[in-house]
Write a protein that holds these residues in place. Structure first.
Motif, PDB file in Angstrom:
ATOM      1  N   UNK A  53       0.877  -1.171   0.000  1.00  0.00           N
ATOM      2  CA  UNK A  53       0.000   0.000   0.000  1.00  0.00           C
ATOM      3  C   UNK A  53       0.915   1.221   0.000  1.00  0.00           C
ATOM      4  N   UNK A  54       0.356   2.415   0.184  1.00  0.00           N
ATOM      5  CA  UNK A  54       1.177   3.618   0.091  1.00  0.00           C
ATOM      6  C   UNK A  54       2.264   3.633   1.158  1.00  0.00           C
ATOM      7  N   UNK A  55       1.936   3.226   2.372  1.00  0.00           N
ATOM      8  CA  UNK A  55       2.858   3.391   3.500  1.00  0.00           C
ATOM      9  C   UNK A  55       3.272   2.085   4.163  1.00  0.00           C
ATOM     10  N   UNK A 217      -7.385   1.831   3.974  1.00  0.00           N
ATOM     11  CA  UNK A 217      -7.711   0.758   4.901  1.00  0.00           C
ATOM     12  C   UNK A 217      -7.443  -0.561   4.201  1.00  0.00           C
ATOM     13  N   UNK A 218      -6.645  -1.420   4.844  1.00  0.00           N
ATOM     14  CA  UNK A 218      -6.398  -2.762   4.334  1.00  0.00           C
ATOM     15  C   UNK A 218      -7.218  -3.721   5.188  1.00  0.00           C
ATOM     16  N   UNK A 256      -7.723  -3.567  -0.398  1.00  0.00           N
ATOM     17  CA  UNK A 256      -7.152  -2.251  -0.103  1.00  0.00           C
ATOM     18  C   UNK A 256      -8.161  -1.212  -0.564  1.00  0.00           C
ATOM     19  N   UNK A 257      -8.711  -0.491   0.400  1.00  0.00           N
ATOM     20  CA  UNK A 257      -9.780   0.468   0.127  1.00  0.00           C
ATOM     21  C   UNK A 257      -9.185   1.866   0.174  1.00  0.00           C
ATOM     22  N   UNK A 258      -9.183   2.571  -0.942  1.00  0.00           N
ATOM     23  CA  UNK A 258      -8.521   3.878  -0.984  1.00  0.00           C
ATOM     24  C   UNK A 258      -9.423   5.000  -0.474  1.00  0.00           C
ATOM     25  N   UNK A 280      -1.889   2.258   7.919  1.00  0.00           N
ATOM     26  CA  UNK A 280      -0.491   2.714   7.915  1.00  0.00           C
ATOM     27  C   UNK A 280      -0.438   4.123   7.359  1.00  0.00           C
ATOM     28  N   UNK A 281       0.109   5.063   8.193  1.00  0.00           N
ATOM     29  CA  UNK A 281       0.548   4.887   9.565  1.00  0.00           C
ATOM     30  C   UNK A 281      -0.622   4.626  10.519  1.00  0.00           C
TER      31      UNK A 281
END
Length: 309
Positions: A53-55, A217-218, A256-258, A280-281
């Protein structure tokens, strides 16, 4: 969006962030690991699936008996023992520990190993400084350019007493509380919420659609079956509207919900449905509620965010 009065999230303040995403949201990503070949198979027979994911970088590992997983990372690793038929052992930072049940472990920076004397399933979360894993991620191309809608998050403060091997092995003994949302643990880079298992389908009259302003949100499904309901909020430009999505998926799987998509997950399996939410974070709003983060005394939040539980 309001939550039901008996939902612990109704205690949270309304959204209040400095930046509201202006770009086009990423699409919903879902990965059914029962249908996907592993990204890595070790000589000892362990199989891992790698998604970023992004982070954060997410690894799901089916750990083979007597195999050893070794890493040398510059940042801490958050590990969840999801299931084990024997002992799972950790060796990191000059300390060793083992567990025989569901547990959360924080592995400090540097060399570490994980092994098991029986089959085990692990969820591991790495900071994006683990560049080899970033590049091996099956969805690496999604994040080659930083999306406008997702914030980069700096590490949270150092743990109390410095980085060391920490194991929380009483997960299944933590009783539910109407004043707390699930079982939440965090480190400097990520947060996991081990939601209590739900036996049978969720009451369709008690869903909780909501959105996040600038973080993903994962949602990892370990057992059972869920439908992830996802909706793009309407803006003034109709060309940006999207059809609703209703993705039904079993375990093990990851969604993975953006941001800022509206979403809620509905357990629909007849047996035990078990899910872990990952952020994350770490989430500031969850961290600001006294007692919600079960290891907050070890991992302080930045100044101005709540107090240690």
């Amino acid at each position: 969006m309001p939550y039901a009065p008996d939902d612990p999230r109704s205690q949270l303040a309304g959204p209040a962030v400095a930046r509201r995403p202006a770009g086009e949201p990423l699409p919903l990503q879902s990965f059914d690991f029962t249908r996907l070949e592993p990204d890595v198979v070790t000589a000892g027979g362990s199989r891992s699936w790698i998604v970023r994911a992004m982070n954060v970088v997410f690894l799901l590992t089916e750990l083979a008996p007597a195999d050893v997983l070794g890493r040398d990372d510059v940042d801490e690793t958050l590990t969840v023992v999801l299931a084990t038929e024997g002992s799972v052992s950790f060796d990191a930072g000059g300390s060793v520990a083992s567990v025989q049940r569901r547990a959360v472990a924080m592995l400090p920076p540097g060399q570490s190993t994980i092994s098991a004397d029986g089959p085990a399933r692990l969820l591991r979360l790495f900071a994006t400084t683990a560049r080899d894993l970033v590049e091996q991620s099956r969805n690496a191309d999604v994040y080659r350019e930083q999306p406008d809608t997702i914030a980069l998050t700096p590490p949270w403060p150092e743990p109390v007493g410095g980085s060391r091997l920490r194991v929380y092995d009483e997960v299944d003994g933590i009783a539910p509380s109407p004043q707390r949302m699930g079982r939440i643990f965090r480190n400097r880079h990520a947060m996991v919420n081990l939601l209590y298992p739900r036996v049978g389908p969720r009451d369709p009259g008690t869903l909780s659609p909501h959105f996040h302003d600038d973080f993903e949100q994962l949602s990892y499904v370990d057992e059972g079956t869920y439908t992830h309901h996802v909706r793009t909020q309407w803006g003034t430009d109709r060309r940006m509207w999207r059809a609703d999505e209703h993705v039904t998926i079993g375990g093990p799987s990851l969604a993975i919900i953006p941001p800022p998509l509206v979403h809620t997950s509905e357990a629909i399996g007849a047996g035990e449905n078990r899910m872990v939410d990952i952020f994350a974070g770490p989430r500031a709003d969850f961290s600001g509620r006294p007692g919600w983060v079960l290891n907050a005394a070890d991992y302080p939040a930045p100044a101005g965010i709540g107090t240690a539980s």
